[in-house]
Design a protein around this motif. Structure first.
Motif, PDB file in Angstrom:
ATOM      1  N   SER A   1       0.860  -1.305   0.139  1.00 21.36           N
ATOM      2  CA  SER A   1      -0.064  -0.098  -0.215  1.00 21.36           C
ATOM      3  C   SER A   1       0.915   1.251   0.063  1.00 21.36           C
ATOM      4  O   SER A   1       0.584   2.453  -0.396  1.00 21.36           O
ATOM      5  N   LYS A   2       2.034   1.182   0.568  1.00 19.74           N
ATOM      6  CA  LYS A   2       2.980   2.048   0.352  1.00 19.74           C
ATOM      7  C   LYS A   2       4.126   2.307  -0.520  1.00 19.74           C
ATOM      8  O   LYS A   2       5.131   2.771  -0.604  1.00 19.74           O
ATOM      9  N   CYS A   3       3.967   1.322  -1.560  1.00 20.21           N
ATOM     10  CA  CYS A   3       4.951   1.002  -2.669  1.00 20.21           C
ATOM     11  C   CYS A   3       4.262   1.252  -4.169  1.00 20.21           C
ATOM     12  O   CYS A   3       3.196   1.100  -4.237  1.00 20.21           O
ATOM     13  N   PHE A   4       5.132   1.719  -5.070  1.00 11.00           N
ATOM     14  CA  PHE A   4       4.720   1.639  -6.271  1.00 11.00           C
ATOM     15  C   PHE A   4       5.353   0.677  -7.247  1.00 11.00           C
ATOM     16  O   PHE A   4       6.542   0.544  -7.234  1.00 11.00           O
ATOM     17  N   VAL A   5       4.568  -0.284  -7.484  1.00  8.40           N
ATOM     18  CA  VAL A   5       5.329  -1.626  -8.162  1.00  8.40           C
ATOM     19  C   VAL A   5       4.974  -1.719  -9.787  1.00  8.40           C
ATOM     20  O   VAL A   5       3.907  -1.604 -10.038  1.00  8.40           O
ATOM     21  N   VAL A   6       6.088  -1.800 -10.325  1.00 10.47           N
ATOM     22  CA  VAL A   6       5.933  -1.798 -11.763  1.00 10.47           C
ATOM     23  C   VAL A   6       6.441  -3.387 -12.446  1.00 10.47           C
ATOM     24  O   VAL A   6       7.313  -3.822 -12.084  1.00 10.47           O
TER      25      VAL A   6
ATOM     26  N   LEU B   1       9.924   8.478 -14.579  1.00 10.75           N
ATOM     27  CA  LEU B   1       8.821   9.403 -15.320  1.00 10.75           C
ATOM     28  C   LEU B   1       7.627   8.775 -14.389  1.00 10.75           C
ATOM     29  O   LEU B   1       6.679   9.782 -14.145  1.00 10.75           O
ATOM     30  N   LEU B   2       7.473   7.761 -14.678  1.00 11.15           N
ATOM     31  CA  LEU B   2       5.765   6.816 -14.193  1.00 11.15           C
ATOM     32  C   LEU B   2       5.844   7.376 -12.700  1.00 11.15           C
ATOM     33  O   LEU B   2       4.869   7.835 -12.184  1.00 11.15           O
ATOM     34  N   LEU B   3       7.061   7.097 -12.074  1.00 11.58           N
ATOM     35  CA  LEU B   3       6.992   7.249 -10.443  1.00 11.58           C
ATOM     36  C   LEU B   3       6.640   8.747 -10.326  1.00 11.58           C
ATOM     37  O   LEU B   3       5.735   9.219  -9.524  1.00 11.58           O
ATOM     38  N   ASN B   4       7.245   9.667 -10.706  1.00  9.54           N
ATOM     39  CA  ASN B   4       7.074  11.027 -10.617  1.00  9.54           C
ATOM     40  C   ASN B   4       5.845  11.573 -10.917  1.00  9.54           C
ATOM     41  O   ASN B   4       5.229  12.401 -10.384  1.00  9.54           O
ATOM     42  N   THR B   5       5.033  10.852 -12.163  1.00  5.22           N
ATOM     43  CA  THR B   5       3.804  11.314 -12.586  1.00  5.22           C
ATOM     44  C   THR B   5       2.650  10.800 -11.903  1.00  5.22           C
ATOM     45  O   THR B   5       1.665  11.246 -11.605  1.00  5.22           O
ATOM     46  N   CYS B   6       2.659   9.287 -11.792  1.00  3.38           N
ATOM     47  CA  CYS B   6       1.589   8.644 -10.973  1.00  3.38           C
ATOM     48  C   CYS B   6       1.542   8.330  -9.766  1.00  3.38           C
ATOM     49  O   CYS B   6       0.611   8.340  -9.037  1.00  3.38           O
ATOM     50  N   ALA B   7       2.935   8.490  -9.089  1.00  2.24           N
ATOM     51  CA  ALA B   7       2.874   8.096  -7.581  1.00  2.24           C
ATOM     52  C   ALA B   7       3.921   9.033  -6.843  1.00  2.24           C
ATOM     53  O   ALA B   7       5.020   8.554  -6.186  1.00  2.24           O
ATOM     54  N   PRO B   8       4.049  10.291  -7.291  1.00  4.25           N
ATOM     55  CA  PRO B   8       5.024  11.196  -6.434  1.00  4.25           C
ATOM     56  C   PRO B   8       4.956  11.207  -4.860  1.00  4.25           C
ATOM     57  O   PRO B   8       6.189  11.524  -4.422  1.00  4.25           O
TER      58      PRO B   8
ATOM     59  N   LYS C   1       7.322   6.715  -1.509  1.00  8.93           N
ATOM     60  CA  LYS C   1       8.794   7.094  -1.403  1.00  8.93           C
ATOM     61  C   LYS C   1       9.449   5.613  -1.886  1.00  8.93           C
ATOM     62  O   LYS C   1      10.774   5.540  -2.371  1.00  8.93           O
ATOM     63  N   LYS C   2       8.737   4.661  -2.127  1.00  3.20           N
ATOM     64  CA  LYS C   2       9.271   3.191  -2.302  1.00  3.20           C
ATOM     65  C   LYS C   2       8.740   2.804  -3.589  1.00  3.20           C
ATOM     66  O   LYS C   2       7.618   2.776  -3.954  1.00  3.20           O
ATOM     67  N   CYS C   3       9.693   2.461  -4.525  1.00  2.00           N
ATOM     68  CA  CYS C   3       9.224   1.755  -5.774  1.00  2.00           C
ATOM     69  C   CYS C   3       9.862   0.703  -6.139  1.00  2.00           C
ATOM     70  O   CYS C   3      11.131   0.451  -5.767  1.00  2.00           O
TER      71      CYS C   3
END
Length: 216
Positions: free
Chosen positions: A70-75, A129-136, A139-141
């Protein structure tokens, strides 16, 4: 005579120690090749110069069960290998078959990227770019990459049985396309849709791979 009588005992002890070492190595390998889904911290990923390989770069992976998603952006990185195994060494789905073959495992010509690591550089720039745009605010990706999250010394294609479970944990699918034909075409947006308008040769190759189409 005393030293002669102790030689068999030393030999037995050496065999026992060797057996314990082998057992420890086996346990470590089994732990590394567990069924747990592995993810790579993007901070560690982008500090590299090329794609990490599992198990050599096992240390930068994390079991998904240890993360608060819930606190991570996963690609999920969905791609076709730019330097795949020969046709006779791949299965019907296009994945490397016979992964127990030492010839295939040690063949440096079989690799997901070009020799200039173009796809890796695309991933670093695109995912940032995805991280900055979609989940700025996150803190964790983390990223999932077949080459870096599945044991390449075992039977990689068998791990793809859990593909749906892996994708369910991801927030987006990222497809890096290394386009060697960029000078031969220009994007024209039509009613046909992006899949028809995007004429990059690398994307056409991607769409022809059964596993890629499944991921897509």
């Amino acid at each position: 005579m005393g030293s002669g009588s102790s030689t068999p005992q030393k030999g037995k002890l050496a065999k026992q120690l060797s057996s314990k070492d082998d057992t420890l190595k086996q346990l470590k390998n089994e732990t590394r090749d567990s069924g747990a889904i592995k993810l790579i911290n993007f901070d560690d990923f982008k500090e590299r110069n090329s794609f990490p390989r599992y198990p050599e770069n096992f240390d930068i992976t994390a079991d998904i069960s240890t993360l608060d998603l819930s606190k991570c952006f996963v690609v999920f990185i969905s791609h076709h290998w730019l330097r795949p195994a020969p046709a006779h060494a791949t299965d019907a789905m296009g994945t490397t078959a016979g992964t127990g073959s030492s010839e295939l495992l040690n063949d440096d010509s079989i690799h997901p990227d070009s020799e200039f690591h173009e796809k890796f550089l695309l991933c670093v720039a695109g995912i940032q770019l995805l991280l900055n745009t979609c989940a700025p605010k996150l803190k964790k990706c983390y990223v999932w990459l077949d080459y870096g999250c599945i044991n390449q010394n075992g039977n990689p294609s068998s791990r793809l049985k859990s593909l749906s479970a892996i994708m369910e944990c991801c927030d987006c699918v990222f497809t890096p396309v290394v386009d060697s034909s960029a000078e031969e075409w220009e994007l024209s947006v039509t009613e046909a849709g992006l899949y028809e308008d995007y004429l990059a040769e690398g994307f056409s190759d991607y769409l022809e791979r059964a596993w890629c189409r499944l991921e897509l």
